[in-house]
Write an enzyme that holds these catalytic residues in place. Sequence first.
Site, PDB file in Angstrom:
ATOM      1  N   HIS A  55       0.842  -1.197   0.000  1.00  0.00           N
ATOM      2  CA  HIS A  55       0.000   0.000   0.000  1.00  0.00           C
ATOM      3  C   HIS A  55       0.882   1.253   0.000  1.00  0.00           C
ATOM      4  O   HIS A  55       2.101   1.160   0.195  1.00  0.00           O
ATOM      5  CB  HIS A  55      -0.950   0.008   1.215  1.00  0.00           C
ATOM      6  CG  HIS A  55      -0.253   0.125   2.534  1.00  0.00           C
ATOM      7  ND1 HIS A  55      -0.140  -0.909   3.427  1.00  0.00           N
ATOM      8  CD2 HIS A  55       0.379   1.168   3.111  1.00  0.00           C
ATOM      9  CE1 HIS A  55       0.516  -0.522   4.496  1.00  0.00           C
ATOM     10  NE2 HIS A  55       0.850   0.735   4.339  1.00  0.00           N
TER      11      HIS A  55
HETATM   12  P1  TYD Z   1      -2.352  -3.624   7.629  1.00  0.00           P
HETATM   13  O1  TYD Z   1      -2.421  -2.203   7.207  1.00  0.00           O
HETATM   14  O2  TYD Z   1      -2.985  -4.664   6.743  1.00  0.00           O
HETATM   15  O3  TYD Z   1      -0.824  -4.029   7.844  1.00  0.00           O
HETATM   16  P2  TYD Z   1       0.360  -4.126   6.760  1.00  0.00           P
HETATM   17  O4  TYD Z   1       0.073  -3.098   5.732  1.00  0.00           O
HETATM   18  O5  TYD Z   1       1.608  -3.857   7.509  1.00  0.00           O
HETATM   19  O6  TYD Z   1       0.360  -5.498   6.195  1.00  0.00           O
HETATM   20  O7  TYD Z   1      -2.928  -3.735   9.093  1.00  0.00           O
HETATM   21  C1  TYD Z   1      -3.306  -4.932   9.700  1.00  0.00           C
HETATM   22  C2  TYD Z   1      -4.449  -4.670  10.666  1.00  0.00           C
HETATM   23  O8  TYD Z   1      -4.029  -3.838  11.736  1.00  0.00           O
HETATM   24  C3  TYD Z   1      -5.622  -3.981  10.004  1.00  0.00           C
HETATM   25  O9  TYD Z   1      -6.794  -4.573  10.520  1.00  0.00           O
HETATM   26  C4  TYD Z   1      -5.544  -2.555  10.482  1.00  0.00           C
HETATM   27  C5  TYD Z   1      -4.854  -2.677  11.824  1.00  0.00           C
HETATM   28  N1  TYD Z   1      -4.009  -1.533  12.174  1.00  0.00           N
HETATM   29  C6  TYD Z   1      -4.394  -0.715  13.220  1.00  0.00           C
HETATM   30  O10 TYD Z   1      -5.440  -0.900  13.867  1.00  0.00           O
HETATM   31  N2  TYD Z   1      -3.570   0.321  13.575  1.00  0.00           N
HETATM   32  C7  TYD Z   1      -2.419   0.573  12.922  1.00  0.00           C
HETATM   33  O11 TYD Z   1      -1.693   1.532  13.285  1.00  0.00           O
HETATM   34  C8  TYD Z   1      -2.037  -0.267  11.805  1.00  0.00           C
HETATM   35  C9  TYD Z   1      -0.766  -0.009  11.035  1.00  0.00           C
HETATM   36  C10 TYD Z   1      -2.877  -1.313  11.468  1.00  0.00           C
END
Ligand code: TYD
Length: 151
Positions: A55
């Site tokens: 992303h």
């Molecule tokens: P995600 O954005 O998919 O992680 P990555 O891009 O690193 O693979 O996030 C995973 C889950 O965690 C999603 O349900 C959103 C949650 N999340 C939060 O609640 N707070 C945060 O600061 C972050 C980064 C993710």
Amino acid sequence: MEVISQMKIKKIELKSHGDKRGQLVSIEQFKDIPFSIKRVYYIYDTKDGETRGHHAHKSLEQFLVCVKGSCKVKIDDGNIQEEFNLSRPTEGLYISDLIWREMSDFTSDCVLMVLASNVYDESDYIRKYSSFLEYVNKNQRSNKINQKGAI
Ligand code: TYD
């Protein structure tokens, strides 16, 4: 070889305060990194072969440090791709907005700590690569128009 501007991404070396007891690293906003820290999160226990990220953010600065273990970070500004290896608690990768990122090759002990300039906001995410490219192109076009307007 073309590289992404250091305004957008850069490796930052952190000072370690070592003595006979061991090491200590401190990260201060606007001193060690160029933004104020509103959020800290960390990624750990990443399963073998899994990747994360995939992303970009419309408006968010982040600083990534592997405080334990190592991982790779692929970075893409819509034109240029670069790959970084994070493997020391004394180095971090600064990433500004509109940069696509993918993290991979996590060692099983890897703890990837991320400092962020804002709180979690799902509406700031661009999660589709084609939408990211569209967003970047639109942004570049409006920047050019603004620059022309300023002359
Ligand atoms: P995600 O954005 O998919 O992680 P990555 O891009 O690193 O693979 O996030 C995973 C889950 O965690 C999603 O349900 C959103 C949650 N999340 C939060 O609640 N707070 C945060 O600061 C972050 C980064 C993710």
